[in-house]
Design a protein around this motif. Sequence first.
Motif, PDB file in Angstrom:
ATOM      1  N   TYR A  41       0.835  -1.196   0.000  1.00 20.64           N
ATOM      2  CA  TYR A  41       0.000   0.000   0.000  1.00 20.64           C
ATOM      3  C   TYR A  41       0.871   1.249   0.000  1.00 20.64           C
ATOM      4  CZ  TYR A  41      -3.433   3.455   1.496  1.00 20.64           C
ATOM      5  OH  TYR A  41      -4.222   4.566   1.578  1.00 20.64           O
ATOM      6  N   GLY A  42       1.932   1.236   0.806  1.00 18.47           N
ATOM      7  CA  GLY A  42       2.854   2.368   0.853  1.00 18.47           C
ATOM      8  C   GLY A  42       3.513   2.610  -0.486  1.00 18.47           C
ATOM      9  N   ARG A  43       3.907   1.537  -1.176  1.00 15.93           N
ATOM     10  CA  ARG A  43       4.525   1.680  -2.498  1.00 15.93           C
ATOM     11  C   ARG A  43       3.525   2.281  -3.483  1.00 15.93           C
ATOM     12  NH1 ARG A  43       9.778   0.503  -3.747  1.00 15.93           N
ATOM     13  NH2 ARG A  43       9.029  -0.310  -5.696  1.00 15.93           N
ATOM     14  N   THR A  44       2.271   1.860  -3.412  1.00 17.35           N
ATOM     15  CA  THR A  44       1.236   2.396  -4.285  1.00 17.35           C
ATOM     16  C   THR A  44       0.994   3.868  -3.981  1.00 17.35           C
ATOM     17  OG1 THR A  44       0.187   0.231  -4.374  1.00 17.35           O
ATOM     18  CG2 THR A  44      -1.155   2.101  -5.031  1.00 17.35           C
ATOM     19  N   MET A  45       0.955   4.217  -2.706  1.00 14.40           N
ATOM     20  CA  MET A  45       0.720   5.612  -2.325  1.00 14.40           C
ATOM     21  C   MET A  45       1.874   6.496  -2.787  1.00 14.40           C
ATOM     22  SD  MET A  45      -2.216   5.881  -1.158  1.00 14.40           S
ATOM     23  CE  MET A  45      -2.095   7.561  -0.604  1.00 14.40           C
ATOM     24  N   GLN A  46       3.128   5.996  -2.666  1.00 15.39           N
ATOM     25  CA  GLN A  46       4.263   6.780  -3.117  1.00 15.39           C
ATOM     26  C   GLN A  46       4.158   7.041  -4.609  1.00 15.39           C
ATOM     27  OE1 GLN A  46       7.627   4.519  -1.818  1.00 15.39           O
ATOM     28  NE2 GLN A  46       7.485   5.241   0.285  1.00 15.39           N
ATOM     29  N   SER A  47       3.786   6.022  -5.355  1.00 15.37           N
ATOM     30  CA  SER A  47       3.633   6.173  -6.794  1.00 15.37           C
ATOM     31  C   SER A  47       2.521   7.171  -7.100  1.00 15.37           C
ATOM     32  CB  SER A  47       3.329   4.817  -7.438  1.00 15.37           C
ATOM     33  OG  SER A  47       3.050   4.986  -8.801  1.00 15.37           O
ATOM     34  N   GLY A  48       1.421   7.077  -6.368  1.00 15.80           N
ATOM     35  CA  GLY A  48       0.315   8.010  -6.560  1.00 15.80           C
ATOM     36  C   GLY A  48       0.712   9.434  -6.209  1.00 15.80           C
ATOM     37  N   GLU A  49       1.493   9.593  -5.132  1.00 15.41           N
ATOM     38  CA  GLU A  49       1.966  10.922  -4.751  1.00 15.41           C
ATOM     39  C   GLU A  49       2.905  11.482  -5.817  1.00 15.41           C
ATOM     40  OE1 GLU A  49       3.735  10.157  -0.969  1.00 15.41           O
ATOM     41  OE2 GLU A  49       1.866  10.518   0.123  1.00 15.41           O
ATOM     42  N   THR A  50       3.767  10.617  -6.338  1.00 17.77           N
ATOM     43  CA  THR A  50       4.701  11.052  -7.383  1.00 17.77           C
ATOM     44  C   THR A  50       3.944  11.486  -8.624  1.00 17.77           C
ATOM     45  OG1 THR A  50       6.411   9.571  -6.545  1.00 17.77           O
ATOM     46  CG2 THR A  50       6.660  10.331  -8.808  1.00 17.77           C
ATOM     47  N   ASP A  51       2.959  10.703  -9.019  1.00 15.87           N
ATOM     48  CA  ASP A  51       2.154  11.061 -10.189  1.00 15.87           C
ATOM     49  C   ASP A  51       1.417  12.380  -9.973  1.00 15.87           C
ATOM     50  OD1 ASP A  51       3.010   8.715 -11.363  1.00 15.87           O
ATOM     51  OD2 ASP A  51       1.118   7.641 -11.043  1.00 15.87           O
ATOM     52  N   ALA A  52       0.839  12.545  -8.785  1.00 20.69           N
ATOM     53  CA  ALA A  52       0.106  13.783  -8.484  1.00 20.69           C
ATOM     54  C   ALA A  52       1.062  14.975  -8.448  1.00 20.69           C
ATOM     55  CB  ALA A  52      -0.628  13.651  -7.145  1.00 20.69           C
ATOM     56  N   ALA A  53       2.246  14.787  -7.868  1.00 23.46           N
ATOM     57  CA  ALA A  53       3.231  15.875  -7.820  1.00 23.46           C
ATOM     58  C   ALA A  53       3.698  16.241  -9.223  1.00 23.46           C
ATOM     59  CB  ALA A  53       4.424  15.472  -6.955  1.00 23.46           C
ATOM     60  N   GLN A  54       3.935  15.223 -10.042  1.00 27.28           N
ATOM     61  CA  GLN A  54       4.372  15.478 -11.416  1.00 27.28           C
ATOM     62  C   GLN A  54       3.308  16.248 -12.196  1.00 27.28           C
ATOM     63  OE1 GLN A  54       5.670  12.024 -13.594  1.00 27.28           O
ATOM     64  NE2 GLN A  54       5.488  13.041 -15.540  1.00 27.28           N
ATOM     65  N   GLU A  55       2.084  15.832 -12.073  1.00 27.06           N
ATOM     66  CA  GLU A  55       0.988  16.513 -12.775  1.00 27.06           C
ATOM     67  C   GLU A  55       0.845  17.954 -12.298  1.00 27.06           C
ATOM     68  OE1 GLU A  55      -1.956  17.332 -15.428  1.00 27.06           O
ATOM     69  OE2 GLU A  55      -0.646  15.579 -15.401  1.00 27.06           O
ATOM     70  N   ALA A  56       0.902  18.155 -10.985  1.00 33.30           N
ATOM     71  CA  ALA A  56       0.763  19.506 -10.433  1.00 33.30           C
ATOM     72  C   ALA A  56       1.918  20.398 -10.884  1.00 33.30           C
ATOM     73  CB  ALA A  56       0.698  19.441  -8.907  1.00 33.30           C
ATOM     74  N   LEU A  57       3.135  19.856 -10.872  1.00 28.89           N
ATOM     75  CA  LEU A  57       4.288  20.651 -11.282  1.00 28.89           C
ATOM     76  C   LEU A  57       4.209  21.013 -12.763  1.00 28.89           C
ATOM     77  CD1 LEU A  57       6.934  21.936 -10.433  1.00 28.89           C
ATOM     78  CD2 LEU A  57       8.076  19.775 -10.959  1.00 28.89           C
ATOM     79  N   MET A  58       3.809  20.058 -13.594  1.00 32.72           N
ATOM     80  CA  MET A  58       3.679  20.339 -15.032  1.00 32.72           C
ATOM     81  C   MET A  58       2.603  21.398 -15.284  1.00 32.72           C
ATOM     82  SD  MET A  58       4.342  16.497 -16.618  1.00 32.72           S
ATOM     83  CE  MET A  58       3.074  16.706 -17.784  1.00 32.72           C
ATOM     84  N   ARG A  59       1.481  21.298 -14.578  1.00 33.64           N
ATOM     85  CA  ARG A  59       0.423  22.304 -14.739  1.00 33.64           C
ATOM     86  C   ARG A  59       0.912  23.680 -14.305  1.00 33.64           C
ATOM     87  NH1 ARG A  59      -3.603  20.195 -11.218  1.00 33.64           N
ATOM     88  NH2 ARG A  59      -4.315  22.317 -11.057  1.00 33.64           N
ATOM     89  N   PHE A  60       1.654  23.731 -13.187  1.00 32.27           N
ATOM     90  CA  PHE A  60       2.180  25.011 -12.713  1.00 32.27           C
ATOM     91  C   PHE A  60       3.148  25.611 -13.732  1.00 32.27           C
ATOM     92  CE2 PHE A  60       5.423  27.552 -10.625  1.00 32.27           C
ATOM     93  CZ  PHE A  60       4.632  28.544 -10.082  1.00 32.27           C
ATOM     94  N   VAL A  61       4.062  24.788 -14.250  1.00 37.52           N
ATOM     95  CA  VAL A  61       5.037  25.276 -15.241  1.00 37.52           C
ATOM     96  C   VAL A  61       4.314  25.880 -16.441  1.00 37.52           C
ATOM     97  CG1 VAL A  61       6.757  24.490 -16.934  1.00 37.52           C
ATOM     98  CG2 VAL A  61       6.961  23.813 -14.536  1.00 37.52           C
TER      99      VAL A  61
END
Length: 189
Positions: A41-61
């Motif tokens: 579950y932790g590995r899945t959450m980390q992946s989900g957090e990474t995906d969400a962070a990547q999407e948010a950063l790309m949108r901000f850029v």
Amino acid sequence: MLDDTVEHVDQYSFSRQRSANSAACERRRINWLHHRTIWLYGRTMQSGETDAAQEALMRFVRNFGLHQPDRTPCGQPLPVSEAHAMVEIAREGRIRQVELARRLRLEKSTVSRLVTNLASRGWVHREAADGDGRGVLLVLTDAGATAAARQADTRRDRLAALLDRVPEEQRAAVVRALQILAEAAVEPS
């Protein structure tokens, strides 16, 4: 991977069921499954957090305009790397070209071209470094100082407008998150 885990659990369970104390084995198996589930579950959450962070950063850029190569996010007709160079030179008053390259995390040849562009605009003057025949010091001209001040004012206004759209109770957290992200982005030496 999940199939391997299930197969491993089945083998573990089968071999342990032969033991005299099957209740203790069952508790160990359940405990193992519990910890493995939490790990997965932790590995899945980390992946989900990474995906969400990547999407948010790309949108901000994109939304902030950082992806436009020949224009600052504040609308100045200047490449972002040159705007950053102007900030560093204005901050220091005089800076060695190699130090500018280090701060901007750019190759020396890239900074040399960048400085040539700024000099052709009449914003930067190159001087020989004292005691070093090959060293180059960069200094803003009067026109460069005026341009740097105008860019700083425009940048400050744009960031103030952006922060005004962030709920007041979340502004400090947003600023702190940006500071943490900036620190985390520094590559270890």
